[in-house]
Design a protein around this motif. Structure first.
Motif, mmCIF file in Angstrom:
data_model
loop_
_atom_site.group_PDB
_atom_site.id
_atom_site.type_symbol
_atom_site.label_atom_id
_atom_site.label_comp_id
_atom_site.label_asym_id
_atom_site.label_seq_id
_atom_site.Cartn_x
_atom_site.Cartn_y
_atom_site.Cartn_z
ATOM 1 N N ASN A 116 62.377 -0.654 49.610
ATOM 2 C CA ASN A 116 61.872 -1.649 48.665
ATOM 3 C C ASN A 116 60.795 -2.513 49.309
ATOM 4 O O ASN A 116 59.778 -2.821 48.682
ATOM 5 C CB ASN A 116 63.026 -2.514 48.156
ATOM 6 C CG ASN A 116 62.599 -3.433 47.041
ATOM 7 O OD1 ASN A 116 61.951 -3.003 46.089
ATOM 8 N ND2 ASN A 116 62.952 -4.697 47.159
ATOM 9 N N GLU A 117 61.009 -2.891 50.571
ATOM 10 C CA GLU A 117 60.001 -3.689 51.275
ATOM 11 C C GLU A 117 58.704 -2.908 51.462
ATOM 12 O O GLU A 117 57.609 -3.450 51.279
ATOM 13 C CB GLU A 117 60.545 -4.172 52.614
ATOM 14 C CG GLU A 117 61.622 -5.227 52.471
ATOM 15 C CD GLU A 117 62.128 -5.756 53.791
ATOM 16 O OE1 GLU A 117 61.363 -5.741 54.781
ATOM 17 O OE2 GLU A 117 63.296 -6.191 53.822
ATOM 18 N N VAL A 118 58.824 -1.622 51.807
ATOM 19 C CA VAL A 118 57.634 -0.763 51.947
ATOM 20 C C VAL A 118 56.913 -0.689 50.609
ATOM 21 O O VAL A 118 55.691 -0.819 50.534
ATOM 22 C CB VAL A 118 58.027 0.651 52.446
ATOM 23 C CG1 VAL A 118 56.845 1.604 52.356
ATOM 24 C CG2 VAL A 118 58.575 0.588 53.865
ATOM 25 N N GLU A 138 52.343 -2.901 47.055
ATOM 26 C CA GLU A 138 52.177 -3.470 45.719
ATOM 27 C C GLU A 138 52.515 -2.476 44.617
ATOM 28 O O GLU A 138 51.849 -2.401 43.585
ATOM 29 C CB GLU A 138 50.767 -4.042 45.557
ATOM 30 C CG GLU A 138 50.494 -5.168 46.527
ATOM 31 C CD GLU A 138 49.112 -5.762 46.381
ATOM 32 O OE1 GLU A 138 48.331 -5.304 45.525
ATOM 33 O OE2 GLU A 138 48.822 -6.690 47.150
ATOM 34 N N LYS A 139 53.566 -1.720 44.840
ATOM 35 C CA LYS A 139 54.079 -0.774 43.846
ATOM 36 C C LYS A 139 55.340 -1.373 43.239
ATOM 37 O O LYS A 139 55.982 -2.227 43.837
ATOM 38 C CB LYS A 139 54.419 0.585 44.483
ATOM 39 C CG LYS A 139 53.265 1.243 45.192
ATOM 40 C CD LYS A 139 52.286 1.808 44.201
ATOM 41 C CE LYS A 139 51.184 2.552 44.962
ATOM 42 N NZ LYS A 139 50.227 3.140 44.098
ATOM 43 N N ARG A 140 55.693 -0.884 42.054
ATOM 44 C CA ARG A 140 56.879 -1.405 41.377
ATOM 45 C C ARG A 140 58.049 -0.436 41.423
ATOM 46 O O ARG A 140 59.174 -0.814 41.128
ATOM 47 C CB ARG A 140 56.531 -1.722 39.926
ATOM 48 C CG ARG A 140 55.520 -2.857 39.823
ATOM 49 C CD ARG A 140 55.163 -3.171 38.421
ATOM 50 N NE ARG A 140 56.380 -3.429 37.645
ATOM 51 C CZ ARG A 140 56.373 -3.749 36.376
ATOM 52 N NH1 ARG A 140 55.242 -3.826 35.725
ATOM 53 N NH2 ARG A 140 57.498 -3.962 35.741
ATOM 54 N N THR A 141 57.802 0.818 41.765
ATOM 55 C CA THR A 141 58.852 1.833 41.795
ATOM 56 C C THR A 141 58.910 2.462 43.182
ATOM 57 O O THR A 141 57.879 2.885 43.714
ATOM 58 C CB THR A 141 58.565 2.936 40.743
ATOM 59 O OG1 THR A 141 58.417 2.316 39.462
ATOM 60 C CG2 THR A 141 59.678 3.951 40.700
ATOM 61 N N ILE A 142 60.106 2.527 43.733
ATOM 62 C CA ILE A 142 60.278 3.151 45.044
ATOM 63 C C ILE A 142 60.078 4.656 44.886
ATOM 64 O O ILE A 142 60.732 5.295 44.068
ATOM 65 C CB ILE A 142 61.669 2.855 45.628
ATOM 66 C CG1 ILE A 142 61.834 1.349 45.866
ATOM 67 C CG2 ILE A 142 61.887 3.629 46.924
ATOM 68 C CD1 ILE A 142 63.238 0.947 46.283
ATOM 69 N N ALA A 143 59.178 5.203 45.682
ATOM 70 C CA ALA A 143 58.872 6.639 45.663
ATOM 71 C C ALA A 143 59.468 7.285 46.920
ATOM 72 O O ALA A 143 59.800 6.587 47.892
ATOM 73 C CB ALA A 143 57.358 6.843 45.627
ATOM 74 N N PRO A 144 59.597 8.606 46.914
ATOM 75 C CA PRO A 144 60.122 9.294 48.103
ATOM 76 C C PRO A 144 59.357 8.946 49.377
ATOM 77 O O PRO A 144 59.952 8.816 50.448
ATOM 78 C CB PRO A 144 59.976 10.771 47.749
ATOM 79 C CG PRO A 144 60.056 10.805 46.259
ATOM 80 C CD PRO A 144 59.374 9.547 45.805
ATOM 81 N N GLU A 145 58.056 8.749 49.262
ATOM 82 C CA GLU A 145 57.249 8.402 50.431
ATOM 83 C C GLU A 145 57.690 7.064 51.035
ATOM 84 O O GLU A 145 57.626 6.867 52.250
ATOM 85 C CB GLU A 145 55.763 8.325 50.058
ATOM 86 C CG GLU A 145 55.173 9.616 49.555
ATOM 87 C CD GLU A 145 55.554 9.958 48.111
ATOM 88 O OE1 GLU A 145 55.639 9.035 47.262
ATOM 89 O OE2 GLU A 145 55.796 11.143 47.844
ATOM 90 N N HIS A 146 58.143 6.137 50.174
ATOM 91 C CA HIS A 146 58.613 4.842 50.664
ATOM 92 C C HIS A 146 59.902 5.007 51.467
ATOM 93 O O HIS A 146 60.103 4.320 52.469
ATOM 94 C CB HIS A 146 58.838 3.875 49.491
ATOM 95 C CG HIS A 146 57.598 3.610 48.703
ATOM 96 N ND1 HIS A 146 57.573 3.637 47.326
ATOM 97 C CD2 HIS A 146 56.329 3.335 49.085
ATOM 98 C CE1 HIS A 146 56.350 3.371 46.899
ATOM 99 N NE2 HIS A 146 55.571 3.185 47.962
ATOM 100 N N VAL A 147 60.755 5.910 51.025
ATOM 101 C CA VAL A 147 62.004 6.169 51.744
ATOM 102 C C VAL A 147 61.702 6.789 53.108
ATOM 103 O O VAL A 147 62.281 6.393 54.130
ATOM 104 C CB VAL A 147 62.941 7.079 50.913
ATOM 105 C CG1 VAL A 147 64.198 7.429 51.707
ATOM 106 C CG2 VAL A 147 63.307 6.410 49.595
#
Length: 129
Positions: A32-34, A39-48
């Motif tokens: 979520n922090e990433v 400045e995205k609103r949805t966590i994507a696989p790349e963020h994980v």
């Protein structure tokens, strides 16, 4: 997985589950922090994947990414054949509850080191009178 002859105490199972929950919370929070930094609103696989790296779990990224790719393939395959539960008709609430109970029993058996409960054969409603 553990060998079939290994037994795990109930309190150890509970501890492992709590560890898993904490790990998921940790990864979710960092993801979520990433996501917010981008400045995205949805966590994507790349963020994980980035969260795993930031938290020092970089050695797992390749394996996690492979699991993600496999999931995408399976999801696409399921959607092409009409979904996991599709057999030409929607499942009734009673059928869904029975299937849920069967899956709970299966998971319970796996947790307790028992054999997987075989799936009950589906009855054909057209054969019932």
């Amino acid at each position: 997985m553990l060998p079939p002859d290994v037994r795990v105490a109930r309190d150890t199972q509970d501890l492992l589950i709590e560890c898993c929950v904490e790990f998921i919370n940790l990864i979710s929070s960092e993801s979520n922090e990433v996501c917010n930094r981008e400045e995205k609103r949805t966590i994507a696989p790349e963020h994980v994947l980035k969260a795993l790296e930031v938290l020092g779990f970089g050695e797992y990224i390749e394996e996690v990414y492979a699991a993600y790719e496999q999931h995408k393939i399976e999801t696409m395959h399921d959607s092409l054949k009409g979904g996991k539960w599709s057999n030409g008709a929607e499942m009734t609430e009673e059928e869904a509850a029975a299937e849920q109970q069967r899956m709970f029993a299966e998971a319970r058996a796996r947790m307790n080191g028992g054999a997987v409960v075989p799936k009950q054969p589906e009855s054909d409603p057209s054969l019932e009178s």
